[in-house]
Design a protein around this motif. Structure first.
Motif, PDB file in Angstrom:
ATOM      1  N   LEU A   1       0.823  -1.213   0.000  1.00 28.18           N
ATOM      2  CA  LEU A   1       0.000   0.000   0.000  1.00 28.18           C
ATOM      3  C   LEU A   1       0.859   1.266   0.000  1.00 28.18           C
TER       4      LEU A   1
ATOM      5  N   PHE B   1       1.537   5.893  -2.255  1.00 29.33           N
ATOM      6  CA  PHE B   1       1.799   7.247  -1.753  1.00 29.33           C
ATOM      7  C   PHE B   1       3.207   7.737  -2.083  1.00 29.33           C
TER       8      PHE B   1
ATOM      9  N   MET C   1     -11.524  -2.007   7.333  1.00 27.45           N
ATOM     10  CA  MET C   1     -10.291  -1.307   6.959  1.00 27.45           C
ATOM     11  C   MET C   1     -10.184  -1.218   5.439  1.00 27.45           C
TER      12      MET C   1
ATOM     13  N   VAL D   1     -10.467   2.214   3.319  1.00 28.81           N
ATOM     14  CA  VAL D   1      -9.218   2.704   2.733  1.00 28.81           C
ATOM     15  C   VAL D   1      -9.341   2.816   1.204  1.00 28.81           C
TER      16      VAL D   1
ATOM     17  N   ARG E   1      -9.392   5.997  -0.765  1.00 29.87           N
ATOM     18  CA  ARG E   1      -8.159   6.751  -0.650  1.00 29.87           C
ATOM     19  C   ARG E   1      -7.081   6.255  -1.616  1.00 29.87           C
TER      20      ARG E   1
ATOM     21  N   PRO F   1      -7.162   8.782   7.507  1.00 25.79           N
ATOM     22  CA  PRO F   1      -6.033   9.699   7.360  1.00 25.79           C
ATOM     23  C   PRO F   1      -4.695   8.981   7.173  1.00 25.79           C
ATOM     24  N   LEU F   2      -3.835   9.592   6.353  1.00 23.10           N
ATOM     25  CA  LEU F   2      -2.448   9.144   6.235  1.00 23.10           C
ATOM     26  C   LEU F   2      -1.602  10.025   7.153  1.00 23.10           C
TER      27      LEU F   2
ATOM     28  N   ILE G   1      -6.458   4.208  10.528  1.00 22.92           N
ATOM     29  CA  ILE G   1      -5.504   5.234  10.127  1.00 22.92           C
ATOM     30  C   ILE G   1      -4.291   4.523   9.528  1.00 22.92           C
ATOM     31  N   LEU G   2      -3.640   5.205   8.579  1.00 26.65           N
ATOM     32  CA  LEU G   2      -2.418   4.664   7.982  1.00 26.65           C
ATOM     33  C   LEU G   2      -1.261   5.507   8.505  1.00 26.65           C
TER      34      LEU G   2
ATOM     35  N   ILE H   1      -0.648  13.877   2.410  1.00 26.05           N
ATOM     36  CA  ILE H   1      -0.445  13.749   3.862  1.00 26.05           C
ATOM     37  C   ILE H   1      -1.568  14.456   4.621  1.00 26.05           C
ATOM     38  N   ASP H   2      -2.210  13.707   5.510  1.00 30.22           N
ATOM     39  CA  ASP H   2      -3.307  14.270   6.304  1.00 30.22           C
ATOM     40  C   ASP H   2      -2.822  14.781   7.654  1.00 30.22           C
TER      41      ASP H   2
END
Ligand SMILES: C[S@@+](CC[C@H](N)C(=O)[O-])C[C@H]1O[C@@H](n2cnc3c(N)ncnc32)[C@H](O)[C@@H]1O
Lengths: 127, 252
Positions: A4, A8, A43, A47, A50, B48-49, B77-78, B127-128
């Motif tokens: 994952l 990002f 989860m 997720v 996002r 949120p990241l 949350i990540l 980015i959160d």
């Protein structure tokens, strides 16, 4: 680093930021490790909005996983389809890259991954 | 709110910053009712990241991840960490793993740590929650990397004394006003934060936090910068403070 994370991450070279080819980074010679985790459907379901699905699909096929559906599953689809939920759980949450490289599709720079830690520090001439 | 601090007994403090007053001020700030309410409200709808820059031992990121349910009101949350120091990244992986194990029913999802300079390896606008306890001590120069320095040493390799002192200087040496690294991060905030993103940054008095807050408010009418945690008052001035930076989307 969990698969994952690749959703990002991008090339650290400034000039690559504006190039669509710099994302997602391409895994190369990746060694994968699996953690057995309890399935947490909430989860995955929360997720998913996002996630950049196109990027995930390409990461997934480059790592040799079975192809993901063309479009991201909806919440309802996930709630009713245990198989896709399990596949995503396995791919996103249970699988990590322990060794290998991440390659930028724009500049070709290779970022090493050792012991699950990618190194994005650039050599002086690229900063 | 008194939440257990992650175990960092495995961390090599010869080359990784040892949790200190600044680290604990961040833990205390995240535990405040006001911050918990802020985070809960802000991220009630999306996952949120949370990214910590300069994780050091991993005590702060390990704490936030382990106590996701208590701090964010959800385990969804990540979290991810970045540090220039390879030993800090390895330490953080272990700290986060142990803290997840010690808090099995409240932890979030730790994605991993990577080596990097600030947020250069992270996509813009993702980015959160950004957390940064920077190298904030004013110094005449920024740390200079030794000639033979190996950024990714094998676990069996014993770093030289020079390498260790370089790694430790990275953790505190902030150059002019102690702000050279923090200023670079602040300049990138509008690009790196998500629309609902916020940042928690630690300052010492020599960093002139009042001026820094003014500068951030000057980014635009939606920008906010407020001190939300502080410690060690001397002569009416806080020695250390945590500033929360965010955009008020509804104010426009
Ligand atoms: C004051 S220590 C904080 C450590 C830990 N977060 C804590 O609160 O105990 C600062 C950390 O930032 C790291 N660091 C310094 N400059 C950095 C940069 N440009 N990018 C990423 N990390 C950096 C250092 O290696 C060090 O681990």
């Amino acid at each position: 680093m969990k698969i994952l994370s690749l959703n990002f991450l991008t090339c650290a070279v400034k000039a690559c930021k504006t190039s669509p080819n710099s994302y997602p980074l391409h895994p190369k010679d990746a060694e994968l490790v699996q953690d057995e985790l309890g399935l947490k459907p909430e989860m995955i379901i929360s997720v998913l909005p996002r996630i950049d699905w196109e990027a995930l699909k390409s990461t997934c096929s480059e790592l040799g996983f079975p192809a993901l559906p063309e479009a991201a599953p909806t919440k309802e689809e996930l709630e009713n389809d245990e198989k896709i939920l399990k596949d995503l759980h396995h791919l996103l949450l249970e699988t990590s890259i322990s060794e290998g490289k991440l390659v930028c599709g724009n500049c070709g720079h290779e970022y090493a991954i050792k012991e699950g830690i990618a190194n994005f520090l650039l050599p002086g001439h690229l900063v | 709110m008194d939440l257990p601090t992650p175990n960092t007994s495995h961390v090599p403090y010869e080359r990784v910053y040892e949790p200190a007053e600044d680290s604990f001020l961040l833990l205390d700030t995240f535990s405040l009712d006001t911050e918990r309410a802020f985070l809960r409200e802000r991220f009630s709808e999306n996952v949120p990241l949370v990214v910590e820059i300069g994780t050091g031992s991993g005590v702060v990121l390990g704490f936030v991840n382990a106590h996701a349910q208590t701090l964010f009101g959800t385990r969804r949350i990540l979290t991810a960490g970045v540090d220039m120091n390879a030993y800090a990244c390895r330490a953080t992986v272990e700290t986060a793993r142990r803290a997840e194990r010690d808090n099995p029913s409240t932890h979030g999802l730790y994605l991993g740590s990577s080596m990097g300079d600030l947020t250069t390896s992270i996509r813009d606008h993702e980015i959160d929650v950004l957390i940064f306890n920077p190298p904030y001590v004013p110094t005449s120069e920024m740390p200079l990397q030794p000639d033979e320095f190996k950024p990714e040493p094998a676990p069996s390799q014993q770093p030289s004394f020079d390498d260790d002192s370089y790694l430790l200087s990275l953790s505190y040496a902030g150059g002019k006003d102690g702000m050279e690294t923090t200023d670079r991060l602040i300049d990138s905030l509008s690009a790196i934060l998500s629309p609902q993103g916020c940042a928690y940054i630690l300052f010492c008095a020599q960093n002139r936090p009042e001026q820094v807050k003014q500068r951030i408010r000057g980014f635009g009418p939606a920008w906010r910068a407020e001190t939300v945690g502080s410690s060690g008052k001397t002569a009416g001035r806080e020695k250390l403070q945590v500033v929360r930076i965010w955009r008020e989307s509804d104010s426009a």
